[in-house]
Enzyme design. Structure first.
Site, short mmCIF file in Angstrom:
data_model
loop_
_atom_site.label_atom_id
_atom_site.label_comp_id
_atom_site.label_asym_id
_atom_site.label_seq_id
_atom_site.Cartn_x
_atom_site.Cartn_y
_atom_site.Cartn_z
CB ALA A 124 -7.75 -10.13 -14.08
CD1 TRP A 156 -2.65 -3.28 -7.10
CD2 TRP A 156 -0.72 -4.28 -6.54
NE1 TRP A 156 -1.80 -2.31 -6.61
CE2 TRP A 156 -0.61 -2.90 -6.26
CE3 TRP A 156 0.37 -5.11 -6.27
CZ2 TRP A 156 0.53 -2.33 -5.72
CZ3 TRP A 156 1.51 -4.55 -5.74
CH2 TRP A 156 1.59 -3.19 -5.47
NE ARG A 245 -11.46 -13.59 0.77
CZ ARG A 245 -12.56 -12.87 0.78
NH1 ARG A 245 -13.69 -13.38 1.26
NH2 ARG A 245 -12.57 -11.63 0.33
NE ARG A 270 23.86 -14.05 18.63
CZ ARG A 270 24.90 -13.44 18.05
NH1 ARG A 270 25.67 -14.13 17.21
NH2 ARG A 270 25.15 -12.18 18.31
CD GLN A 338 12.86 -7.76 18.19
OE1 GLN A 338 12.50 -7.27 17.14
NE2 GLN A 338 13.57 -7.11 19.08
CD GLU A 365 -6.87 -15.04 -2.68
OE1 GLU A 365 -7.97 -15.55 -2.40
OE2 GLU A 365 -6.03 -15.59 -3.40
C1 LIG Z 1 1.08 -9.32 -3.86
C2 LIG Z 1 -0.35 -9.05 -4.29
C3 LIG Z 1 -0.97 -9.92 -5.17
C4 LIG Z 1 -2.27 -9.67 -5.61
N1 LIG Z 1 -2.85 -10.53 -6.51
C5 LIG Z 1 -4.09 -10.24 -7.00
C6 LIG Z 1 -4.68 -11.07 -8.01
O1 LIG Z 1 -4.08 -12.08 -8.45
N2 LIG Z 1 -5.89 -10.73 -8.52
C7 LIG Z 1 -6.57 -9.63 -8.07
O2 LIG Z 1 -7.66 -9.38 -8.57
N3 LIG Z 1 -6.04 -8.82 -7.11
C8 LIG Z 1 -4.82 -9.11 -6.56
N4 LIG Z 1 -4.27 -8.29 -5.60
C9 LIG Z 1 -4.98 -7.09 -5.18
C10 LIG Z 1 -5.62 -7.26 -3.81
O3 LIG Z 1 -6.69 -8.16 -3.87
C11 LIG Z 1 -6.05 -5.87 -3.32
O4 LIG Z 1 -4.86 -5.15 -3.07
C12 LIG Z 1 -6.91 -5.93 -2.07
O5 LIG Z 1 -8.18 -6.41 -2.36
C13 LIG Z 1 -7.03 -4.59 -1.37
O6 LIG Z 1 -7.42 -3.60 -2.28
P1 LIG Z 1 -6.61 -2.22 -2.40
O7 LIG Z 1 -5.16 -2.53 -2.44
O8 LIG Z 1 -7.22 -1.48 -3.52
O9 LIG Z 1 -6.88 -1.46 -1.03
P2 LIG Z 1 -8.20 -0.61 -0.70
O10 LIG Z 1 -9.41 -1.41 -0.98
O11 LIG Z 1 -8.06 0.72 -1.30
O12 LIG Z 1 -8.02 -0.48 0.88
C14 LIG Z 1 -7.06 0.41 1.48
C15 LIG Z 1 -7.11 0.21 2.99
O13 LIG Z 1 -8.43 0.52 3.46
C16 LIG Z 1 -8.97 -0.59 4.18
N5 LIG Z 1 -10.40 -0.62 3.92
C17 LIG Z 1 -11.04 -0.70 2.72
N6 LIG Z 1 -12.37 -0.70 2.89
C18 LIG Z 1 -12.56 -0.63 4.24
C19 LIG Z 1 -13.75 -0.61 5.06
N7 LIG Z 1 -14.98 -0.70 4.53
N8 LIG Z 1 -13.58 -0.53 6.41
C20 LIG Z 1 -12.33 -0.48 6.94
N9 LIG Z 1 -11.20 -0.50 6.22
C21 LIG Z 1 -11.33 -0.57 4.89
C22 LIG Z 1 -8.24 -1.80 3.63
O14 LIG Z 1 -8.24 -2.88 4.56
C23 LIG Z 1 -6.85 -1.23 3.43
O15 LIG Z 1 -6.18 -1.24 4.67
C24 LIG Z 1 -2.97 -8.53 -5.12
C25 LIG Z 1 -2.33 -7.67 -4.21
C26 LIG Z 1 -1.05 -7.91 -3.81
C27 LIG Z 1 -0.41 -6.96 -2.83
#
Ligand SMILES: Cc1cc2nc3c(=O)[nH]c(=O)nc-3n(C[C@H](O)[C@H](O)[C@H](O)COP(=O)(O)OP(=O)(O)OC[C@H]3O[C@@H](n4cnc5c(N)ncnc54)[C@H](O)[C@@H]3O)c2cc1C
Length: 406
Positions: A124, A156, A245, A270, A338, A365
């Site tokens: 977490a 998440w 990862r 197909r 596709q 990750e």
């Molecule tokens: C199915 C699923 C399972 C998950 N499981 C876990 C879990 O078990 N434990 C846990 O701790 N988390 C978990 N997560 C969370 C996941 O690790 C985060 O969603 C991820 O790290 C991205 O963070 P965010 O969603 O807050 O996006 P943000 O960090 O807000 O990023 C939003 C967008 O901006 C881009 N971005 C951010 N910073 C930059 C930068 N410096 N330069 C360019 N682009 C940037 C990102 O690539 C993304 O496209 C999970 C997520 C999902 C969807």
């Protein structure tokens, strides 16, 4: 250089492949449609030793090497992404983190039951306001005598409503400068007063998996539950990601294989314009990309596995493997849909699920953009790895398979 798998690797791969084919393949569609975790499969994975596959026998595990962990993830995700997600958090992010950073007492207390599959474990780190920017987490851990009082919300979190133990990251020094030096790591148990969890509804993918929130309201966590030193949490979180990862990379490789196999089968069945669609060159192009990317993704994760077995740092190589495999699996899944035409657009076939699941792995990750930044940092000389206080132990067959605690 030796590209062949050992007899033990082959046996492990065969065992997991058979489990996935016999027990997971028949139920995944139903659970994915119902947005339901199949707990029976987790019990079976525990029985088969998969949940402790690369944990030394003296800590309750099967004592296999890191290659076996990757092969297991590849075989699981070939059939069911949600089972590979379990491996990523339970083994990769949590149990291997304990193996690397835990004291002997902590390993006996949490790692042993996790490796046996008696307790499930989660990781977490993310919060509603902080994902990629880990140092921006807002959860706090305030020291009061023999306990830390934890407050905050994690978001998440895979296995949020299933796990017994959570590897939680919170700020012991919210004013630290730089902020990441104020983070510490803790084991929080589900039954501690003040812990509540829930699942997120309406997810695009991993619908047969639990992904949710973990809320902590004045949770008193004993000092003995702190993993590593105060302020070491960021380093611990990042080193856990080196293992998580790796499992994502290996799993995404399995997803590419699933796309390739489904596409080849359909392309041979197909017919359009009087021939199998596999005879059309534009279909062949998509299939050729999948075949190429499967081999590349596999080589990249196995290189990371080899480094792990040697006890060598692999942050760069694991990031490359994860970045490449997840993007390639998304492309493969899109092409697989596709190739299936309209049928690919319905859940009568598996490929639409592959596409939905593949997208998640390009986000969690380390999103694709974060891996691009990491790789650019290494290439430009802006980034280098420094030795950690505790490194992931190298694989030693005799030591890992001796001294069973099971
Ligand atoms: C199915 C699923 C399972 C998950 N499981 C876990 C879990 O078990 N434990 C846990 O701790 N988390 C978990 N997560 C969370 C996941 O690790 C985060 O969603 C991820 O790290 C991205 O963070 P965010 O969603 O807050 O996006 P943000 O960090 O807000 O990023 C939003 C967008 O901006 C881009 N971005 C951010 N910073 C930059 C930068 N410096 N330069 C360019 N682009 C940037 C990102 O690539 C993304 O496209 C999970 C997520 C999902 C969807």
């Amino acid at each position: 250089m030796n590209f062949s798998l050992t007899a033990e690797h082959e046996m492990t791969r065969q065992m997991v492949r058979e489990f996935a084919a016999r027990e997971a393949a028949s139920t995944i569609k139903e659970h994915d449609r119902a947005h339901q975790v199949n707990l029976d499969l987790l019990h079976r994975m525990a029985e088969l030793g998969i949940l402790g596959i690369c944990i030394p026998a003296r800590y309750g595990g099967a004592g296999m090497d890191y290659v076996c962990l990757g092969l297991a993830c590849e075989e699981l995700e070939r059939v069911d992404s949600s089972l590979r997600v379990v491996m990523s958090v339970h083994v990769g992010l949590n149990s291997l983190g304990l193996l690397q950073w835990g004291t002997e007492v902590q390993k006996q207390r949490w790692l042993v039951p996790q490796a046996r599959g008696d307790r499930y474990a989660a990781y977490a780190l993310s919060e509603p306001g902080a994902g990629s920017d880990v140092a921006a987490i807002a959860a706090t851990a305030r020291r009061e005598g023999d306990v830390y009082v934890l407050n905050g919300e994690k978001m998440w979190i895979s296995l949020a409503t299933v796990a017994h133990n959570f590897f939680v990251f919170a700020k012991t020094d919210p004013r630290a400068d730089p902020p990441h030096q104020g983070i510490s790591a803790f084991v929080v148990e589900r039954d501690m007063p003040g812990v509540t969890t829930g699942d997120i509804h309406g997810k695009l993918g991993v619908r047969a998996g639990s992904t949710g929130w973990v809320n902590m309201a004045d949770v008193a966590v004993p000092v003995e539950n702190r993993i590593g030193e105060e302020g070491e949490g960021f380093k611990i979180a990042m080193s856990c990601l080196d293992n998580g990862r790796y499992t994502v990379a290996a799993g995404a490789t399995g997803l590419i294989r699933a796309c390739l196999e489904a596409s080849v089968k359909y392309a041979r069945e197909r017919y359009t314009f009087g021939r199998e669609i596999g005879r059309h060159q534009l279909i062949q192009q998509m299939v050729s990309h999948m075949a190429r990317d499967y081999e590349m993704a596999r080589l990249l994760y196995l290189r990371a596995a080899w480094l792990k077995n040697q006890g060598r740092r692999n942050t760069r190589e694991t990031s490359q493997a994860k970045w490449f495999a997840t993007e390639a699996s998304f492309a493969a899944a899109s092409d697989a849909v596709q190739i299936h035409g309209a049928y690919g657009y319905s859940d009568e076939y598996d490929v639409e699920r592959y596409l939905r699941n593949a997208k998640g792995a390009c986000i969690y990750e380390g999103s694709t953009q974060i891996h691009e930044l990491i790789q650019a940092g290494y290439a430009l000389g802006y980034r280098e790895d420094r030795p950690l206080r505790c490194e992931l132990p190298a694989y030693d067959e005799e030591e890992w398979q001796g001294g069973s605690n099971a």
